[in-house]
Design a protein around this motif. Structure first.
Motif, mmCIF file in Angstrom:
data_model
loop_
_atom_site.group_PDB
_atom_site.id
_atom_site.type_symbol
_atom_site.label_atom_id
_atom_site.label_comp_id
_atom_site.label_asym_id
_atom_site.label_seq_id
_atom_site.Cartn_x
_atom_site.Cartn_y
_atom_site.Cartn_z
ATOM 1 N N TRP A 42 0.839 -1.202 0.000
ATOM 2 C CA TRP A 42 0.000 0.000 0.000
ATOM 3 C C TRP A 42 0.874 1.253 0.000
ATOM 4 O O TRP A 42 0.575 2.234 -0.676
ATOM 5 N N LEU A 43 1.986 1.200 0.758
ATOM 6 C CA LEU A 43 2.899 2.346 0.781
ATOM 7 C C LEU A 43 3.519 2.585 -0.593
ATOM 8 O O LEU A 43 3.715 3.725 -0.994
ATOM 9 N N VAL A 44 3.814 1.514 -1.320
ATOM 10 C CA VAL A 44 4.344 1.677 -2.678
ATOM 11 C C VAL A 44 3.292 2.367 -3.540
ATOM 12 O O VAL A 44 3.602 3.319 -4.271
ATOM 13 N N ARG A 45 2.052 1.924 -3.453
ATOM 14 C CA ARG A 45 0.986 2.528 -4.263
ATOM 15 C C ARG A 45 0.846 4.019 -3.958
ATOM 16 O O ARG A 45 0.663 4.839 -4.854
ATOM 17 N N ALA B 93 10.079 -12.382 -3.577
ATOM 18 C CA ALA B 93 8.836 -13.169 -3.505
ATOM 19 C C ALA B 93 9.138 -14.643 -3.770
ATOM 20 O O ALA B 93 8.597 -15.533 -3.097
ATOM 21 N N TRP B 94 9.999 -14.914 -4.738
ATOM 22 C CA TRP B 94 10.365 -16.294 -5.075
ATOM 23 C C TRP B 94 11.055 -16.978 -3.897
ATOM 24 O O TRP B 94 10.688 -18.085 -3.504
ATOM 25 N N TYR B 95 12.064 -16.304 -3.332
ATOM 26 C CA TYR B 95 12.762 -16.899 -2.193
ATOM 27 C C TYR B 95 11.855 -16.982 -0.964
ATOM 28 O O TYR B 95 11.964 -17.907 -0.165
ATOM 29 N N SER C 54 5.035 -10.015 -3.876
ATOM 30 C CA SER C 54 4.300 -10.113 -5.145
ATOM 31 C C SER C 54 3.433 -8.877 -5.351
ATOM 32 O O SER C 54 3.388 -8.306 -6.450
ATOM 33 N N PHE C 55 2.754 -8.453 -4.308
ATOM 34 C CA PHE C 55 1.930 -7.254 -4.397
ATOM 35 C C PHE C 55 2.799 -6.024 -4.665
ATOM 36 O O PHE C 55 2.421 -5.140 -5.434
ATOM 37 N N MET C 56 3.971 -5.974 -4.022
ATOM 38 C CA MET C 56 4.877 -4.841 -4.271
ATOM 39 C C MET C 56 5.360 -4.844 -5.721
ATOM 40 O O MET C 56 5.473 -3.776 -6.329
ATOM 41 N N VAL D 9 10.737 -3.877 -9.334
ATOM 42 C CA VAL D 9 9.915 -5.034 -9.714
ATOM 43 C C VAL D 9 10.776 -6.291 -9.668
ATOM 44 O O VAL D 9 10.382 -7.313 -9.097
ATOM 45 N N ALA D 10 11.961 -6.220 -10.283
ATOM 46 C CA ALA D 10 12.852 -7.389 -10.335
ATOM 47 C C ALA D 10 13.241 -7.849 -8.926
ATOM 48 O O ALA D 10 13.156 -9.045 -8.609
#
Length: 168
Positions: A65-68, A106-108, A143-145, A99-100
């Motif tokens: 949400w902070l990113v948004r 998110a993967w780890y 993922s959301f970020m 994003v990267a």
């Protein structure tokens, strides 16, 4: 598609609400703990542990949400000095890197979450707490970020305003 976006926005808002309520709980738990100590009473063990867990949940669930809202910390000293066309390129590149990094984390985080489930790991302090309940926040939040940073890469709005200093 609109329905899917509405669900996503609702989940993001729910995560921010949980983060906000967790912040309130942290305040309450600290006040209760301090009051108990002042009265010579040993604070409950679960009070301290729930505050620790709360810090993780609040951070991870509130971050997208902070990113948004562009509420995360970033310094615009460099982007403020750039011409508008170059600022757009730099801002989109920075958002792309975010994003990267978010997708990698998110993967780890997903690997860690699945490992915790596979091993049936517990965090043992005041009580037995399944560790996956803590680590599930990593793949979800990152993922959301990644989605929110991607909006700055592909959307019309830039992450950087080009205005140095504090603007509130």
């Amino acid at each position: 598609m609109r329905h899917l976006i509405r669900i996503y926005d609702g989940l993001l808002s729910l995560m921010a609400l949980i983060a906000a309520m967790t912040l309130v709980w942290l305040m309450v738990s600290v006040v209760i703990s301090v009051m108990m100590r002042n009265f010579g009473i040993q604070p409950f063990a679960w009070l301290f542990t729930s505050s620790e867990y709360g810090l993780l949940y609040m951070t991870m669930l509130g971050a997208p949400w902070l990113v948004r809202e562009k509420g995360h910390v970033h310094i615009e000293l460099v982007t403020a000095a750039l011409p508008p066309a170059l600022r757009r390129i730099v801002s989109r590149l920075v958002a792309g890197l975010c994003v990267a990094v978010s997708l990698i984390l998110a993967w780890y985080g997903l690997e860690l979450f699945l490992t915790n489930i596979e091993r049936n790991d517990f965090d043992v302090r005041a009580y037995f707490y399944p560790r996956w309940l803590l680590t599930i926040t990593f793949p979800v939040a990152f993922s959301f970020m990644a989605v929110e940073f991607a909006r700055f890469v592909f959307g019309s709005e830039l992450m950087h305003s080009g205005e140095a200093g504090i603007h509130e």
